[in-house]
Motif scaffolding. Structure first.
Motif, mmCIF file in Angstrom:
data_model
loop_
_atom_site.group_PDB
_atom_site.id
_atom_site.type_symbol
_atom_site.label_atom_id
_atom_site.label_comp_id
_atom_site.label_asym_id
_atom_site.label_seq_id
_atom_site.Cartn_x
_atom_site.Cartn_y
_atom_site.Cartn_z
ATOM 1 N N ARG A 26 0.843 -1.192 0.000
ATOM 2 C CA ARG A 26 0.000 0.000 0.000
ATOM 3 C C ARG A 26 0.875 1.237 0.000
ATOM 4 N NH1 ARG A 26 -2.597 -0.467 6.115
ATOM 5 N NH2 ARG A 26 -0.702 0.104 7.286
ATOM 6 N N GLN A 27 0.287 2.328 -0.494
ATOM 7 C CA GLN A 27 1.006 3.597 -0.536
ATOM 8 C C GLN A 27 0.048 4.718 -0.173
ATOM 9 O OE1 GLN A 27 3.038 4.403 -4.234
ATOM 10 N NE2 GLN A 27 4.425 5.824 -3.229
ATOM 11 N N ALA A 28 0.376 5.385 0.907
ATOM 12 C CA ALA A 28 -0.396 6.539 1.352
ATOM 13 C C ALA A 28 0.196 7.808 0.745
ATOM 14 C CB ALA A 28 -0.384 6.617 2.876
ATOM 15 N N PRO A 29 -0.585 8.860 0.644
ATOM 16 C CA PRO A 29 -0.065 10.107 0.060
ATOM 17 C C PRO A 29 1.190 10.587 0.774
ATOM 18 C CG PRO A 29 -2.436 10.237 0.303
ATOM 19 C CD PRO A 29 -2.011 8.977 0.988
ATOM 20 N N GLY A 30 2.217 10.887 -0.001
ATOM 21 C CA GLY A 30 3.447 11.409 0.560
ATOM 22 C C GLY A 30 4.338 10.372 1.214
ATOM 23 N N LYS A 31 3.952 9.109 1.129
ATOM 24 C CA LYS A 31 4.749 8.056 1.761
ATOM 25 C C LYS A 31 5.202 7.032 0.721
ATOM 26 C CE LYS A 31 2.642 8.349 6.343
ATOM 27 N NZ LYS A 31 2.036 7.559 7.461
ATOM 28 N N GLU A 32 6.186 6.249 1.105
ATOM 29 C CA GLU A 32 6.676 5.205 0.222
ATOM 30 C C GLU A 32 5.725 4.007 0.240
ATOM 31 O OE1 GLU A 32 11.491 6.043 0.504
ATOM 32 O OE2 GLU A 32 10.644 4.165 1.247
ATOM 33 N N ARG A 33 5.790 3.221 -0.814
ATOM 34 C CA ARG A 33 5.000 2.000 -0.871
ATOM 35 C C ARG A 33 5.514 1.041 0.199
ATOM 36 N NH1 ARG A 33 3.402 -0.328 -6.706
ATOM 37 N NH2 ARG A 33 3.055 1.930 -6.874
ATOM 38 N N GLU A 34 4.595 0.448 0.951
ATOM 39 C CA GLU A 34 4.996 -0.432 2.044
ATOM 40 C C GLU A 34 4.321 -1.790 1.941
ATOM 41 O OE1 GLU A 34 3.877 1.074 5.879
ATOM 42 O OE2 GLU A 34 1.732 1.006 5.447
ATOM 43 N N PHE A 35 5.008 -2.781 2.460
ATOM 44 C CA PHE A 35 4.519 -4.156 2.475
ATOM 45 C C PHE A 35 3.329 -4.276 3.408
ATOM 46 C CE2 PHE A 35 4.550 -8.659 2.513
ATOM 47 C CZ PHE A 35 4.447 -9.069 3.832
ATOM 48 N N VAL A 36 2.339 -5.071 2.981
ATOM 49 C CA VAL A 36 1.180 -5.355 3.823
ATOM 50 C C VAL A 36 1.119 -6.848 4.153
ATOM 51 C CG1 VAL A 36 -1.343 -5.327 3.968
ATOM 52 C CG2 VAL A 36 -0.127 -3.426 2.870
ATOM 53 N N ALA A 37 1.098 -7.694 3.128
ATOM 54 C CA ALA A 37 0.967 -9.132 3.352
ATOM 55 C C ALA A 37 1.454 -9.877 2.122
ATOM 56 C CB ALA A 37 -0.481 -9.504 3.654
ATOM 57 N N ALA A 38 1.832 -11.139 2.330
ATOM 58 C CA ALA A 38 2.264 -11.981 1.219
ATOM 59 C C ALA A 38 1.851 -13.414 1.507
ATOM 60 C CB ALA A 38 3.774 -11.893 1.021
ATOM 61 N N ILE A 39 1.722 -14.188 0.428
ATOM 62 C CA ILE A 39 1.290 -15.575 0.566
ATOM 63 C C ILE A 39 2.013 -16.435 -0.459
ATOM 64 C CG2 ILE A 39 -0.673 -15.275 -1.017
ATOM 65 C CD1 ILE A 39 -2.281 -17.112 0.934
ATOM 66 N N THR A 40 2.358 -17.654 -0.055
ATOM 67 C CA THR A 40 3.023 -18.574 -0.959
ATOM 68 C C THR A 40 2.051 -19.116 -1.997
ATOM 69 O OG1 THR A 40 2.565 -20.362 0.597
ATOM 70 C CG2 THR A 40 4.719 -19.286 0.757
ATOM 71 N N TYR A 41 2.579 -19.803 -2.997
ATOM 72 C CA TYR A 41 1.733 -20.342 -4.066
ATOM 73 C C TYR A 41 0.676 -21.300 -3.504
ATOM 74 C CZ TYR A 41 0.214 -22.938 -8.144
ATOM 75 O OH TYR A 41 -0.560 -23.524 -9.110
ATOM 76 N N VAL A 99 -0.612 -4.574 10.500
ATOM 77 C CA VAL A 99 -1.894 -5.154 10.106
ATOM 78 C C VAL A 99 -2.112 -6.542 10.689
ATOM 79 C CG1 VAL A 99 -1.786 -3.855 7.943
ATOM 80 C CG2 VAL A 99 -1.110 -6.268 7.954
ATOM 81 N N LYS A 100 -1.120 -7.081 11.338
ATOM 82 C CA LYS A 100 -1.214 -8.439 11.875
ATOM 83 C C LYS A 100 -2.380 -8.540 12.852
ATOM 84 C CE LYS A 100 2.743 -10.255 12.241
ATOM 85 N NZ LYS A 100 4.123 -10.598 12.684
ATOM 86 N N GLY A 101 -3.192 -9.564 12.669
ATOM 87 C CA GLY A 101 -4.360 -9.745 13.521
ATOM 88 C C GLY A 101 -5.605 -9.046 13.012
ATOM 89 N N ARG A 102 -5.432 -8.154 12.043
ATOM 90 C CA ARG A 102 -6.591 -7.428 11.483
ATOM 91 C C ARG A 102 -6.849 -7.792 10.022
ATOM 92 N NH1 ARG A 102 -6.440 -2.094 10.871
ATOM 93 N NH2 ARG A 102 -4.165 -1.958 10.639
#
Length: 124
Positions: free
Chosen positions: A38-53, A64-67
């Motif tokens: 995700r990328q908020a205005p004025g901020k760098e793109r940041e990791f949120v979540a990832a999943i294996t194949y 975001v963990k738990g939410r």
């Protein structure tokens, strides 16, 4: 080439929920791990979540963990991000990403394909 298309963004009140979807098309057989950033205005793109194949392993940013929950349906070539207990600071453009080798990664440069993004706005 792989094309990714996000959907499901919108405006929600704090404490609410949204589910984002990302559908892959094209050479989908080459896709392995997938992620959300995700990328908020004025901020760098940041990791949120990832999943294996296989979907057997996932990783989340501490914020975001738990939410949030990431999942995928390989038969539909789709990855999901279920977002709950949303906060105003979750407001951003959310992007899905796919990589053709390896497991999920927190690093932007590890991904080969990106979607155009979907806006999520959380009001207080």
């Amino acid at each position: 080439q792989v094309q990714l298309g996000e959907s499901g963004g919108g405006l929600v009140q704090a404490g609410g929920s949204l589910r984002l979807s990302c559908a892959a098309s094209g050479r989908t057989f080459s896709v392995r791990a997938m992620g959300w950033f995700r990328q908020a205005p004025g901020k760098e793109r940041e990791f949120v979540a990832a999943i294996t194949y296989s979907g057997g392993s996932s990783d989340y940013a501490d914020s975001v963990k738990g939410r949030f929950t990431i999942s995928r349906d390989n038969a539909k070539n789709t990855v999901y991000l279920q977002m709950g207990s949303l906060k105003p600071e979750d407001t951003a453009v959310y992007y899905c990403a796919a990589r053709t080798i390896g497991r999920g990664s927190r690093y932007y440069d590890d991904y080969d394909y990106w979607g155009q993004g979907t806006q999520v706005t959380v009001s207080s």
